[in-house]
Design a protein around this motif. Structure first.
Motif, mmCIF file in Angstrom:
data_model
loop_
_atom_site.group_PDB
_atom_site.id
_atom_site.type_symbol
_atom_site.label_atom_id
_atom_site.label_comp_id
_atom_site.label_asym_id
_atom_site.label_seq_id
_atom_site.Cartn_x
_atom_site.Cartn_y
_atom_site.Cartn_z
ATOM 1 N N SER A 115 0.850 -1.190 0.000
ATOM 2 C CA SER A 115 0.000 0.000 0.000
ATOM 3 C C SER A 115 0.887 1.243 0.000
ATOM 4 N N VAL A 116 0.732 2.078 -1.020
ATOM 5 C CA VAL A 116 1.550 3.285 -1.137
ATOM 6 C C VAL A 116 0.637 4.500 -1.273
ATOM 7 N N PRO A 117 1.103 5.678 -0.812
ATOM 8 C CA PRO A 117 0.281 6.890 -0.912
ATOM 9 C C PRO A 117 -0.009 7.253 -2.363
ATOM 10 N N CYS A 118 -1.179 7.802 -2.605
ATOM 11 C CA CYS A 118 -1.553 8.283 -3.933
ATOM 12 C C CYS A 118 -2.379 9.559 -3.777
ATOM 13 N N ASP A 119 -2.654 10.212 -4.877
ATOM 14 C CA ASP A 119 -3.511 11.397 -4.814
ATOM 15 C C ASP A 119 -4.867 11.008 -4.226
ATOM 16 N N GLY A 120 -5.359 11.829 -3.304
ATOM 17 C CA GLY A 120 -6.594 11.502 -2.614
ATOM 18 C C GLY A 120 -7.808 11.531 -3.533
ATOM 19 N N ARG A 121 -8.765 10.668 -3.227
ATOM 20 C CA ARG A 121 -10.022 10.616 -3.971
ATOM 21 C C ARG A 121 -11.166 10.459 -2.974
ATOM 22 N N LEU A 122 -12.266 11.148 -3.237
ATOM 23 C CA LEU A 122 -13.435 11.089 -2.370
ATOM 24 C C LEU A 122 -14.645 10.690 -3.196
ATOM 25 N N PHE A 123 -15.346 9.670 -2.736
ATOM 26 C CA PHE A 123 -16.501 9.132 -3.461
ATOM 27 C C PHE A 123 -17.752 9.266 -2.598
ATOM 28 N N TYR A 124 -18.832 9.763 -3.181
ATOM 29 C CA TYR A 124 -20.150 9.776 -2.555
ATOM 30 C C TYR A 124 -21.003 8.714 -3.245
ATOM 31 N N ARG A 125 -21.361 7.673 -2.500
ATOM 32 C CA ARG A 125 -22.191 6.582 -3.041
ATOM 33 C C ARG A 125 -21.603 6.024 -4.345
ATOM 34 N N GLY A 126 -20.270 5.974 -4.418
ATOM 35 C CA GLY A 126 -19.604 5.396 -5.580
ATOM 36 C C GLY A 126 -19.250 6.384 -6.667
ATOM 37 N N TYR A 127 -19.773 7.603 -6.574
ATOM 38 C CA TYR A 127 -19.462 8.632 -7.570
ATOM 39 C C TYR A 127 -18.336 9.531 -7.049
ATOM 40 N N GLU A 128 -17.315 9.747 -7.872
ATOM 41 C CA GLU A 128 -16.218 10.609 -7.449
ATOM 42 C C GLU A 128 -16.722 12.052 -7.364
ATOM 43 N N VAL A 129 -16.356 12.732 -6.287
ATOM 44 C CA VAL A 129 -16.886 14.067 -6.010
ATOM 45 C C VAL A 129 -16.560 15.050 -7.125
ATOM 46 N N ASN A 130 -15.327 14.975 -7.658
ATOM 47 C CA ASN A 130 -14.984 15.932 -8.721
ATOM 48 C C ASN A 130 -15.835 15.714 -9.972
ATOM 49 N N ASP A 131 -16.286 14.472 -10.206
ATOM 50 C CA ASP A 131 -17.189 14.212 -11.335
ATOM 51 C C ASP A 131 -18.567 14.812 -11.081
ATOM 52 N N LEU A 132 -19.038 14.705 -9.835
ATOM 53 C CA LEU A 132 -20.328 15.298 -9.489
ATOM 54 C C LEU A 132 -20.306 16.820 -9.671
ATOM 55 N N VAL A 133 -19.233 17.452 -9.155
ATOM 56 C CA VAL A 133 -19.111 18.907 -9.274
ATOM 57 C C VAL A 133 -19.007 19.316 -10.740
#
Length: 455
Positions: free
Chosen positions: A69-87
């Protein structure tokens, strides 16, 4: 008590008793290692102990590479949808997204146009406070702390609800939707009352909008002239979406699960969550960021000089600047290492708003600190993971540009997070789990009772 002058006075006797309490409470740190206690429900690397399952959101900050397990750019998902896609989706359509994302978090689906329209009408319908609530509750004994004002108002709403203790899912959903809609009025009216009675400012109690988005309603009831630009409303909408939810492991969402598991009422649960978020380790960070930057702007002569800014950041870490806490506020996160996706989404909109407000030079200072702070920190301290700016780094700057008083910074967070807390409460009740009761190991030694006359 004879000679007692004030209920908030800390007397020598209280100080003496507090010392006894502190001595009684201190536990040898070696015992935590001996018994493998995960302090703060985290392991030695800071990773949270798995305490439950959730289908509401996901925070990802690592990936598997060659079995590690290595660090990567953070991602946030709401109910499976990535937040930046929703915005990106609702921004592309030039519309507000708060109500749509609220629907998604509560019901695990993106609404159709018709479903969204009906849901928006329902939230607007619930914007009405009980008759005389503002006069009888909010206007009386206003508090200087708006989080306490919000919690008190929510607890008081219990008395206005004939089905307050009904924990059936339909009733809890009704209560949650009402609180989601009412929180802006409870908070902002409370601020207006305090500002009037304690600071001598004019009192403005605007009726809520009978149409329009949550963000538009907040700016409408907050500002004396109820005016706002489209960009101001859009960026507040995005800020609230980014603060809506962040997994079940954050302190206030976990509090929601814990208190809900006792089958208590919705008002008590939300007041407990607000109490958690109020803590400076949780929801108050963006205020510290603003205060830090105000100090920085006064101390640094050339905001564009990398060496001068880096020197100030070094002084922060060395406890020689600002509040002498040794922290660069808004930098670092318990989960994210390489980047906080919420900060990335927010930054582009922050730049647009800074242009509209004539504060681009200040934005560039934020940009420079974002660039330099991780280098300064990694050069001074041993890091087990990367460090980057978090959402609080930019959200306080947004609220300042929007003219929000600092007293409302954390309450705006609470208004947004009420959606996430509602989803977690519903999830806990839907699964009908056991009361949450983690174990604490006692290290007390047995003692024989000593009669009072022999002590």
């Amino acid at each position: 008590m004879e000679g007692h002058n004030s209920y908030d006075e800390i007397t020598p006797e209280i100080i003496r008793l507090a010392k006894l309490s502190e001595e009684a409470g201190v536990i040898d740190t070696e015992l935590f290692t001996k018994y493998d206690v995960k302090r703060g429900l985290r392991d030695l690397n800071g990773k949270g102990v798995l305490a439950g399952l959730t289908n509401i959101s996901d925070v990802r900050a690592t990936k598997m590479v060659d079995g590690k397990s290595v660090p990567c750019d953070g991602r946030l998902f709401y109910r499976g949808y990535e937040v930046n896609d929703l915005v990106a989706g609702f921004s592309r359509d030039n519309r507000f997204g708060y109500e749509e994302v609220t629907y998604l978090l509560l019901f695990n689906k993106l609404p159709t146009r018709e479903e969204l329209a009906e849901f928006e009408k329902l939230l607007i319908f619930y914007r009405s406070l009980p008759t005389s609530f503002v006069r009888d509750i909010i206007m009386k004994a206003p508090s200087k702390d708006m989080m306490n004002t919000l919690a008190r108002s929510i607890l008081t709403l219990y008395s206005y609800d004939d089905r307050a203790d009904d924990v059936s899912l339909p009733n809890v959903l009704r209560q949650c939707l009402q609180l989601i809609s009412l929180c802006p009025m409870l908070t902002i009216y409370g601020y207006q009352a305090y500002s009037h009675y304690h600071d001598g400012n004019s009192l403005y109690i605007h009726q809520p909008l009978t149409e329009g988005s949550m963000a538009e309603n907040i700016l409408h009831i907050l500002r004396p002239d109820s005016s706002y630009t489209p960009l101001e409303a859009r960026i507040l909408d995005i800020c609230m979406i980014l603060h809506m939810e962040h997994g079940g492991g954050n302190n206030s969402s976990f509090t929601t699960h814990v208190v809900t598991s006792s089958l208590t009422d919705t008002y008590s649960v939300m007041a407990a969550a607000i109490g958690s978020l109020k803590g400076p380790r949780h929801g108050g960070a963006n205020i510290k960021v603003i205060q830090m930057f105000e100090d920085m702007k006064a101390e640094v002569k050339d905001w564009a000089d990398e060496d001068e800014v880096a020197n100030y950041l070094q002084r922060l870490l060395n406890k020689d600047a600002f509040d002498h806490a040794g922290l660069i506020y808004g930098v670092g996160h318990a989960v994210y290492s390489k980047s906080d996706p919420r900060a990335i989404v927010l930054k582009s909109f922050v730049e647009k708003l800074s242009e509209e407000k004539g504060l681009h030079e200040e934005f560039e200072l934020y940009n420079l600190v974002e660039k330099l702070a991780p280098k300064v920190i990694s050069g001074e301290r041993q890091m087990y993971k990367g460090v980057s700016v978090n959402v609080d780094f930019y959200s306080g700057f947004v609220y300042k540009m929007l003219g929000l008083p600092t007293e409302l910074f954390t309450p705006i967070f609470a208004i947004a997070r009420m959606v996430g807390w509602s989803a977690h409460r519903m999830e806990e009740l839907a699964n009908n789990g056991k009361i949450i009761r983690p174990a604490y190991k006692s290290i007390c030694t047995d003692r024989d009772y000593v009669p009072l006359s022999e002590r």
